[in-house]
Design a protein around this motif. Structure first.
Motif, PDB file in Angstrom:
ATOM      1  N   MET A 144      62.093  31.701  44.909  1.00  0.00           N
ATOM      2  CA  MET A 144      61.820  31.499  46.330  1.00  0.00           C
ATOM      3  C   MET A 144      61.668  30.010  46.615  1.00  0.00           C
ATOM      4  O   MET A 144      60.578  29.461  46.495  1.00  0.00           O
ATOM      5  N   ALA A 189      62.755  28.665  49.529  1.00  0.00           N
ATOM      6  CA  ALA A 189      62.783  28.402  50.982  1.00  0.00           C
ATOM      7  C   ALA A 189      61.472  27.801  51.466  1.00  0.00           C
ATOM      8  O   ALA A 189      60.393  28.165  50.996  1.00  0.00           O
ATOM      9  N   PRO A 191      55.101  36.282  58.098  1.00  0.00           N
ATOM     10  CA  PRO A 191      54.874  36.993  56.832  1.00  0.00           C
ATOM     11  C   PRO A 191      55.116  36.047  55.657  1.00  0.00           C
ATOM     12  O   PRO A 191      55.995  35.189  55.730  1.00  0.00           O
ATOM     13  N   LEU A 203      56.968  35.600  49.596  1.00  0.00           N
ATOM     14  CA  LEU A 203      56.617  35.572  48.170  1.00  0.00           C
ATOM     15  C   LEU A 203      55.433  36.497  47.878  1.00  0.00           C
ATOM     16  O   LEU A 203      55.466  37.276  46.920  1.00  0.00           O
ATOM     17  N   PHE A 254      58.080  28.171  44.701  1.00  0.00           N
ATOM     18  CA  PHE A 254      58.092  26.714  44.760  1.00  0.00           C
ATOM     19  C   PHE A 254      56.871  26.257  45.535  1.00  0.00           C
ATOM     20  O   PHE A 254      56.318  27.009  46.338  1.00  0.00           O
ATOM     21  N   LYS A 310      48.194  28.446  43.658  1.00  0.00           N
ATOM     22  CA  LYS A 310      49.229  29.201  44.364  1.00  0.00           C
ATOM     23  C   LYS A 310      49.822  30.289  43.472  1.00  0.00           C
ATOM     24  O   LYS A 310      50.105  31.390  43.915  1.00  0.00           O
ATOM     25  N   LYS A 352      49.544  34.057  44.804  1.00  0.00           N
ATOM     26  CA  LYS A 352      50.775  34.711  45.232  1.00  0.00           C
ATOM     27  C   LYS A 352      51.335  35.651  44.172  1.00  0.00           C
ATOM     28  O   LYS A 352      52.404  36.218  44.341  1.00  0.00           O
TER      29      LYS A 352
HETATM   30  O1  C5P Z   1      52.048  28.430  50.529  1.00  0.00           O
HETATM   31  P1  C5P Z   1      53.331  27.701  50.422  1.00  0.00           P
HETATM   32  O2  C5P Z   1      54.169  27.773  51.680  1.00  0.00           O
HETATM   33  O3  C5P Z   1      53.224  26.302  49.900  1.00  0.00           O
HETATM   34  O4  C5P Z   1      54.119  28.516  49.306  1.00  0.00           O
HETATM   35  C1  C5P Z   1      55.381  28.143  48.922  1.00  0.00           C
HETATM   36  C2  C5P Z   1      56.077  29.259  48.225  1.00  0.00           C
HETATM   37  O5  C5P Z   1      55.914  30.488  48.954  1.00  0.00           O
HETATM   38  C3  C5P Z   1      57.556  29.035  48.175  1.00  0.00           C
HETATM   39  O6  C5P Z   1      58.061  29.712  47.036  1.00  0.00           O
HETATM   40  C4  C5P Z   1      58.039  29.689  49.450  1.00  0.00           C
HETATM   41  O7  C5P Z   1      59.395  30.030  49.391  1.00  0.00           O
HETATM   42  C5  C5P Z   1      57.136  30.886  49.550  1.00  0.00           C
HETATM   43  N1  C5P Z   1      56.822  31.319  50.925  1.00  0.00           N
HETATM   44  C6  C5P Z   1      57.365  32.499  51.403  1.00  0.00           C
HETATM   45  N2  C5P Z   1      57.049  32.923  52.675  1.00  0.00           N
HETATM   46  C7  C5P Z   1      56.251  32.195  53.458  1.00  0.00           C
HETATM   47  C8  C5P Z   1      55.699  30.979  52.976  1.00  0.00           C
HETATM   48  C9  C5P Z   1      56.019  30.578  51.706  1.00  0.00           C
HETATM   49  O8  C5P Z   1      58.097  33.164  50.679  1.00  0.00           O
HETATM   50  N3  C5P Z   1      55.975  32.620  54.688  1.00  0.00           N
END
Ligand code: C5P
Length: 224
Positions: A92, A94, A125, A128, A144, A158, A162
């Protein structure tokens, strides 16, 4: 017709920013270029995987052998990810927008002589997190973390919060002018269950190739 260390595996990659509309001409976005995620998709395909790349709005060519699904918003991305499951690995990358406008205007907001309009936001939402607790959780779930301070410490936290297996952390404190965001190079720290590895600064396609090697080795270790 594919051979390589990831032959027979399905790798799901998210990449790029999301765009969250405010009105028909305006949106909330961020500076993610999508380059690191596209490089990972390319490297996974080159290693023989079937690759689904869920991409936000970016200016990049689809890598050879990759199935690309274009999306705009975080909610679109969440749906596309869900529809792409099951996957053996999800990476992930993005930079999903944390918030979206609560009320998207049908018409362009007008400049007024009175106060500027207030923007009400609500949380998007976390894709991850949803994957981490899903019954279709990929065997290897990689997030990431773009941080501007306490890079490794925040990445460790994190990873736990997560329920990811690994977090690839990078320091983006230089912003878009420096090498990392939008640039061709990246300097990352790989945070796993067994510790932290500091990788030297290298081109994003080298980071991708090295990460894909690690992914192949981890899947082999787990022997699933
Ligand atoms: O909390 P943060 O945004 O820094 O976390 C980053 C990670 O969580 C990345 O892998 C990102 O792709 C994923 N993410 C996600 N959905 C979100 C926010 C972050 O999948 N709404």
């Amino acid at each position: 017709d594919r051979s390589g260390p990831l032959e027979g595996r399905h790798v799901l990659v998210t990449a790029g920013p999301t765009h969250e509309p405010i009105d028909p001409v305006r949106y909330i976005a961020n500076r993610s270029s999508g380059k690191q995620g596209f490089a990972i998709a390319a490297a996974a395909a080159a290693a023989g995987a079937r690759v689904t790349l869920v991409a936000g709005p970016v200016q990049l060519e689809t890598p050879p052998g990759v199935t690309r699904i274009d999306v705009q918003t975080a909610r679109d991305m969440a749906n596309a990810v869900r529809d792409a499951l099951p996957a053996d690995v999800a990476v992930m990358t993005a930079a999903v927008a944390d918030w979206r406008a609560s009320d998207v205007m049908d018409q362009k907001l007008k400049k007024r002589s009175s106060a500027p309009p207030a923007l009400r936001l609500e949380e998007n939402p976390d894709i991850l997190v949803s994957l981490g607790s899903s019954d279709k959780r990929p065997a290897l779930l990689i997030g990431f973390a773009a941080e501007t301070e306490n890079v490794v410490e925040n990445a460790r936290a994190k990873r736990e919060r997560k329920r990811a297996d690994w977090i690839v952390a990078n320091d983006v404190s230089g912003g878009v002018g420096k090498s990392v965001m939008g640039g061709a190079d990246n300097r990352v720290h790989l945070v796993t269950e067994s510790g932290v590895e500091d990788w030297p600064e290298m081109p994003k396609d080298r980071v991708a190739a090295r990460l894909v090697e690690r992914i192949a080795a981890a899947l082999e270790d787990r022997n699933d």
